[in-house]
Motif scaffolding. Structure first.
Motif, mmCIF file in Angstrom:
data_model
loop_
_atom_site.group_PDB
_atom_site.id
_atom_site.type_symbol
_atom_site.label_atom_id
_atom_site.label_comp_id
_atom_site.label_asym_id
_atom_site.label_seq_id
_atom_site.Cartn_x
_atom_site.Cartn_y
_atom_site.Cartn_z
ATOM 1 N N MET A 172 -20.213 9.873 -31.066
ATOM 2 C CA MET A 172 -21.625 9.581 -31.235
ATOM 3 C C MET A 172 -21.960 8.331 -30.424
ATOM 4 O O MET A 172 -21.244 7.337 -30.508
ATOM 5 C CB MET A 172 -21.953 9.365 -32.716
ATOM 6 C CG MET A 172 -23.361 8.874 -32.938
ATOM 7 S SD MET A 172 -23.961 8.750 -34.636
ATOM 8 C CE MET A 172 -22.720 7.841 -35.475
ATOM 9 N N LYS A 173 -23.028 8.438 -29.671
ATOM 10 C CA LYS A 173 -23.505 7.271 -28.932
ATOM 11 C C LYS A 173 -24.134 6.284 -29.912
ATOM 12 O O LYS A 173 -24.774 6.692 -30.892
ATOM 13 C CB LYS A 173 -24.551 7.691 -27.904
ATOM 14 C CG LYS A 173 -23.986 8.454 -26.717
ATOM 15 C CD LYS A 173 -25.058 8.994 -25.796
ATOM 16 C CE LYS A 173 -25.956 7.935 -25.226
ATOM 17 N NZ LYS A 173 -26.914 8.482 -24.254
ATOM 18 N N LEU A 174 -23.975 5.019 -29.649
ATOM 19 C CA LEU A 174 -24.546 3.984 -30.503
ATOM 20 C C LEU A 174 -26.068 4.145 -30.618
ATOM 21 O O LEU A 174 -26.643 3.922 -31.686
ATOM 22 C CB LEU A 174 -24.180 2.597 -29.972
ATOM 23 C CG LEU A 174 -24.652 1.409 -30.803
ATOM 24 C CD1 LEU A 174 -24.066 1.479 -32.216
ATOM 25 C CD2 LEU A 174 -24.257 0.102 -30.141
ATOM 26 N N THR A 175 -26.704 4.560 -29.530
ATOM 27 C CA THR A 175 -28.156 4.728 -29.563
ATOM 28 C C THR A 175 -28.599 5.887 -30.463
ATOM 29 O O THR A 175 -29.761 5.959 -30.841
ATOM 30 C CB THR A 175 -28.721 4.946 -28.140
ATOM 31 O OG1 THR A 175 -28.055 6.075 -27.555
ATOM 32 C CG2 THR A 175 -28.513 3.717 -27.275
ATOM 33 N N HIS A 176 -27.687 6.781 -30.809
ATOM 34 C CA HIS A 176 -28.022 7.882 -31.714
ATOM 35 C C HIS A 176 -27.901 7.471 -33.181
ATOM 36 O O HIS A 176 -28.414 8.150 -34.064
ATOM 37 C CB HIS A 176 -27.100 9.076 -31.472
ATOM 38 C CG HIS A 176 -27.287 9.720 -30.146
ATOM 39 N ND1 HIS A 176 -26.485 10.750 -29.726
ATOM 40 C CD2 HIS A 176 -28.156 9.501 -29.134
ATOM 41 C CE1 HIS A 176 -26.853 11.135 -28.522
ATOM 42 N NE2 HIS A 176 -27.862 10.376 -28.131
ATOM 43 N N PRO A 212 -20.108 15.597 -32.929
ATOM 44 C CA PRO A 212 -20.871 15.368 -31.696
ATOM 45 C C PRO A 212 -22.373 15.485 -31.926
ATOM 46 O O PRO A 212 -22.829 16.332 -32.697
ATOM 47 C CB PRO A 212 -20.383 16.479 -30.761
ATOM 48 C CG PRO A 212 -19.096 16.959 -31.336
ATOM 49 C CD PRO A 212 -19.168 16.716 -32.810
ATOM 50 N N SER A 213 -23.123 14.635 -31.252
ATOM 51 C CA SER A 213 -24.580 14.646 -31.412
ATOM 52 C C SER A 213 -25.193 15.973 -30.976
ATOM 53 O O SER A 213 -26.216 16.385 -31.522
ATOM 54 C CB SER A 213 -25.209 13.494 -30.625
ATOM 55 O OG SER A 213 -24.932 12.270 -31.274
ATOM 56 N N ASP A 238 -30.384 14.542 -25.095
ATOM 57 C CA ASP A 238 -29.713 13.337 -24.637
ATOM 58 C C ASP A 238 -28.219 13.612 -24.437
ATOM 59 O O ASP A 238 -27.614 13.131 -23.475
ATOM 60 C CB ASP A 238 -29.922 12.182 -25.624
ATOM 61 C CG ASP A 238 -29.387 10.886 -25.073
ATOM 62 O OD1 ASP A 238 -29.884 10.445 -24.000
ATOM 63 O OD2 ASP A 238 -28.462 10.311 -25.683
ATOM 64 N N SER A 239 -27.640 14.396 -25.327
ATOM 65 C CA SER A 239 -26.219 14.733 -25.180
ATOM 66 C C SER A 239 -25.981 15.562 -23.929
ATOM 67 O O SER A 239 -25.001 15.354 -23.217
ATOM 68 C CB SER A 239 -25.744 15.512 -26.407
ATOM 69 O OG SER A 239 -25.800 14.693 -27.547
ATOM 70 N N HIS A 291 -26.580 13.371 -20.796
ATOM 71 C CA HIS A 291 -25.522 12.359 -20.680
ATOM 72 C C HIS A 291 -24.257 12.969 -20.061
ATOM 73 O O HIS A 291 -23.571 12.324 -19.287
ATOM 74 C CB HIS A 291 -25.214 11.773 -22.058
ATOM 75 C CG HIS A 291 -24.132 10.742 -22.051
ATOM 76 N ND1 HIS A 291 -24.290 9.514 -21.450
ATOM 77 C CD2 HIS A 291 -22.872 10.761 -22.560
ATOM 78 C CE1 HIS A 291 -23.175 8.816 -21.600
ATOM 79 N NE2 HIS A 291 -22.297 9.556 -22.261
ATOM 80 N N ARG A 292 -23.986 14.213 -20.370
ATOM 81 C CA ARG A 292 -22.795 14.890 -19.834
ATOM 82 C C ARG A 292 -22.926 15.118 -18.332
ATOM 83 O O ARG A 292 -21.971 15.089 -17.617
ATOM 84 C CB ARG A 292 -22.588 16.243 -20.522
ATOM 85 C CG ARG A 292 -22.091 16.096 -21.933
ATOM 86 C CD ARG A 292 -21.860 17.434 -22.541
ATOM 87 N NE ARG A 292 -21.459 17.264 -23.925
ATOM 88 C CZ ARG A 292 -21.116 18.246 -24.712
ATOM 89 N NH1 ARG A 292 -21.131 19.488 -24.282
ATOM 90 N NH2 ARG A 292 -20.762 18.025 -25.950
#
Length: 137
Positions: free
Chosen positions: A1-5, A74-75, A130-131, A134-135
Motif C-alpha cells: 500500500m502506498k502511503l498516500t493511499h 494491494p490497493s 492510481d495503482s 503507478h505500475r
C-alpha cells in the motif's frame, strides 16, 4: 500500500468495518426491512432469507473493511472490491423510490444517506487508477 493511499483506506475501511460489525446481530424486522430495500434494487437477492441476507451483508462489509485496513492487500484489489460494493449501494440509491427528487439524480431528504455512497465509487476508482498508473510509470 502506498502511503498516500493510507488516509483514504483507513477512514473508509474503519467506517465499513464498523458498519459490518454493527449488522452481526441484525435479525427479525430490521433484517427484513434491509432485505426488502435491497430486493427492490436487486431482485435476485430475493432468493436469500432476510436473516441470511443480513449475515452475508455483515460478513461482506467486515471482509471489505478489513481488506481496506490491511496494508498487505494491494490497493488495486482493495479499490476493485470497494468499487463493486459501492456500485451496489449506488444502485440501491437509484432504484429505491423516494430517494431522489423527481426524475433527477438530486437526492431527496430521505436519499441523502444513500447518495453519499457515490463518493465510495470515486474512492475505489481512485485507488485502482492510481495503482494502475503507478505500475506503468
Amino acid at each position: 500500500m502506498k502511503l498516500t493511499h493510507a488516509p483514504l483506506r483507513v477512514s473508509i475501511g474503519a467506517y465499513i468495518l464498523n458498519s459490518g460489525l454493527s449488522k452481526r446481530t441484525l435479525e427479525g424486522e430490521a433484517a427484513a426491512g434491509m432485505h426488502a430495500m435491497a430486493v427492490g434494487a436487486v431482485p435476485q437477492l430475493k432468493q436469500f432469507a432476510p436473516d441470511r441476507f443480513a449475515k452475508l451483508l455483515s460478513r461482506s462489509e467486515i471482509a471489505l473493511g478489513t481488506a481496506l485496513l490491511a496494508p498487505f492487500v494491494p490497493s488495486l484489489l482493495a479499490g476493485a472490491a470497494l468499487t463493486a460494493f459501492a456500485a451496489g449501494l449506488v444502485q440501491l440509491y437509484l432504484k429505491t423510490p423516494g430517494m431522489r427528487e423527481g426524475n433527477s439524480l438530486r437526492p431527496s431528504q430521505a436519499g441523502i444517506g444513500l447518495a453519499k455512497d457515490s463518493w465510495l465509487v470515486g474512492a475505489g476508482l481512485t485507488l485502482m487508477l492510481d495503482s494502475l498508473t503507478h505500475r506503468r510509470g
